[in-house]
Design an enzyme around this catalytic site. Structure first.
Site, PDB file in Angstrom:
ATOM      1  N   ASP A 128       0.850  -1.196   0.000  1.00 44.34           N
ATOM      2  CA  ASP A 128       0.000   0.000   0.000  1.00 44.34           C
ATOM      3  C   ASP A 128       0.886   1.248   0.000  1.00 44.34           C
ATOM      4  OD1 ASP A 128      -3.225   0.482   0.987  1.00 44.34           O
ATOM      5  OD2 ASP A 128      -1.838   2.183   1.080  1.00 44.34           O
ATOM      6  N   ASN A 181     -12.905  -2.967   2.562  1.00 46.94           N
ATOM      7  CA  ASN A 181     -13.903  -1.917   2.749  1.00 46.94           C
ATOM      8  C   ASN A 181     -14.875  -1.953   1.575  1.00 46.94           C
ATOM      9  OD1 ASN A 181     -12.606  -0.936   5.124  1.00 46.94           O
ATOM     10  ND2 ASN A 181     -11.102   0.102   3.836  1.00 46.94           N
ATOM     11  N   GLY A 185     -15.285   3.347   3.912  1.00 49.31           N
ATOM     12  CA  GLY A 185     -13.974   3.876   3.577  1.00 49.31           C
ATOM     13  C   GLY A 185     -13.384   3.351   2.289  1.00 49.31           C
ATOM     14  N   GLN A 186     -14.212   2.746   1.431  1.00 51.98           N
ATOM     15  CA  GLN A 186     -13.666   2.267   0.153  1.00 51.98           C
ATOM     16  C   GLN A 186     -13.374   3.455  -0.755  1.00 51.98           C
ATOM     17  OE1 GLN A 186     -16.154  -0.397  -2.177  1.00 51.98           O
ATOM     18  NE2 GLN A 186     -14.443  -0.984  -3.499  1.00 51.98           N
ATOM     19  N   SER A 187     -12.119   3.584  -1.165  1.00 57.75           N
ATOM     20  CA  SER A 187     -11.742   4.695  -2.043  1.00 57.75           C
ATOM     21  C   SER A 187     -11.384   4.221  -3.450  1.00 57.75           C
ATOM     22  CB  SER A 187     -10.564   5.472  -1.446  1.00 57.75           C
ATOM     23  OG  SER A 187      -9.442   4.635  -1.286  1.00 57.75           O
ATOM     24  N   HIS A 208     -10.292  -5.349  -3.182  1.00 59.66           N
ATOM     25  CA  HIS A 208      -8.944  -5.502  -2.625  1.00 59.66           C
ATOM     26  C   HIS A 208      -9.039  -5.884  -1.169  1.00 59.66           C
ATOM     27  CE1 HIS A 208     -10.095  -1.239  -2.396  1.00 59.66           C
ATOM     28  NE2 HIS A 208      -9.401  -1.167  -1.259  1.00 59.66           N
TER      29      HIS A 208
HETATM   30  P1  AMP Z   1      -9.678   1.514   0.322  1.00 61.09           P
HETATM   31  O1  AMP Z   1      -9.677   2.890   0.923  1.00 61.09           O
HETATM   32  O2  AMP Z   1     -10.112   0.427   1.255  1.00 61.09           O
HETATM   33  O3  AMP Z   1     -10.427   1.504  -0.990  1.00 61.09           O
HETATM   34  O4  AMP Z   1      -8.163   1.170   0.012  1.00 61.09           O
HETATM   35  C1  AMP Z   1      -7.490   1.670  -1.083  1.00 61.09           C
HETATM   36  C2  AMP Z   1      -6.036   1.620  -0.727  1.00 61.09           C
HETATM   37  O5  AMP Z   1      -5.273   1.783  -1.890  1.00 61.09           O
HETATM   38  C3  AMP Z   1      -5.586   2.729   0.252  1.00 61.09           C
HETATM   39  O6  AMP Z   1      -5.058   2.124   1.426  1.00 61.09           O
HETATM   40  C4  AMP Z   1      -4.544   3.499  -0.549  1.00 61.09           C
HETATM   41  O7  AMP Z   1      -3.463   3.941   0.246  1.00 61.09           O
HETATM   42  C5  AMP Z   1      -4.113   2.459  -1.572  1.00 61.09           C
HETATM   43  N1  AMP Z   1      -3.580   3.001  -2.792  1.00 61.09           N
HETATM   44  C6  AMP Z   1      -4.106   3.989  -3.569  1.00 61.09           C
HETATM   45  N2  AMP Z   1      -3.344   4.204  -4.654  1.00 61.09           N
HETATM   46  C7  AMP Z   1      -2.296   3.327  -4.565  1.00 61.09           C
HETATM   47  C8  AMP Z   1      -1.163   3.056  -5.393  1.00 61.09           C
HETATM   48  N3  AMP Z   1      -0.936   3.712  -6.531  1.00 61.09           N
HETATM   49  N4  AMP Z   1      -0.292   2.099  -4.985  1.00 61.09           N
HETATM   50  C9  AMP Z   1      -0.503   1.424  -3.833  1.00 61.09           C
HETATM   51  N5  AMP Z   1      -1.570   1.622  -3.019  1.00 61.09           N
HETATM   52  C10 AMP Z   1      -2.458   2.567  -3.380  1.00 61.09           C
END
Ligand code: AMP
Length: 112
Positions: free
Chosen positions: A30, A85, A91-93, A98
């Site tokens: 991450d 998430n 908190g899913q972004s 994943h």
């Molecule tokens: P979520 O918020 O559960 O959707 O998790 C998305 C995760 O992806 C977060 O922990 C971010 O830090 C991670 N993330 C976003 N962009 C990248 C990237 N380019 N490389 C590695 N991790 C990333």
């Protein structure tokens, strides 16, 4: 999906710190770690979230959990947390399924 960040990472179109790869899934660290060890395991095929898992694709998820067990065993990680998430409030972004694999510090329950 052409505009999906994690599809591009899985395809090697966007660089990442790779942990593991096979035909089905891809694991990478991450970019904003929330624990001393924090990597993500994703399917190579685009699945939006846990809400999109069904009989047609659940074998992918079973495989991902086998891979999580394998990676953690190889790294000597005995205690860890797996988190996925689903949706904005949780908190899913990134809208590509994943699993966060976090370890190396004490963790609270319930999570914040
Ligand atoms: P979520 O918020 O559960 O959707 O998790 C998305 C995760 O992806 C977060 O922990 C971010 O830090 C991670 N993330 C976003 N962009 C990248 C990237 N380019 N490389 C590695 N991790 C990333």
């Amino acid at each position: 999906m052409s505009d999906c960040l994690f599809c591009k990472i899985a395809a090697g179109e966007i660089p990442s710190r790779k942990v593991y790869e096979d035909e089905v899934c891809f694991a990478f660290y991450d970019i904003a770690p929330q624990a001393p060890s924090h990597f993500l395991v994703i399917p190579k095929e685009h699945i939006g979230s846990v809400s999109d898992i069904g009989s047609a694709n659940s074998a992918v998820v079973a495989h991902i959990f086998e891979v999580i067990a394998k990676i953690t065993a190889e790294k000597g990680i005995e205690s860890y947390r797996v988190v996925s998430n689903i949706g904005e409030q949780a908190g899913q972004s990134v809208h590509h399924l994943h699993f966060h694999v976090l370890s190396g510090r004490d963790m609270t329950w319930p999570p914040g």
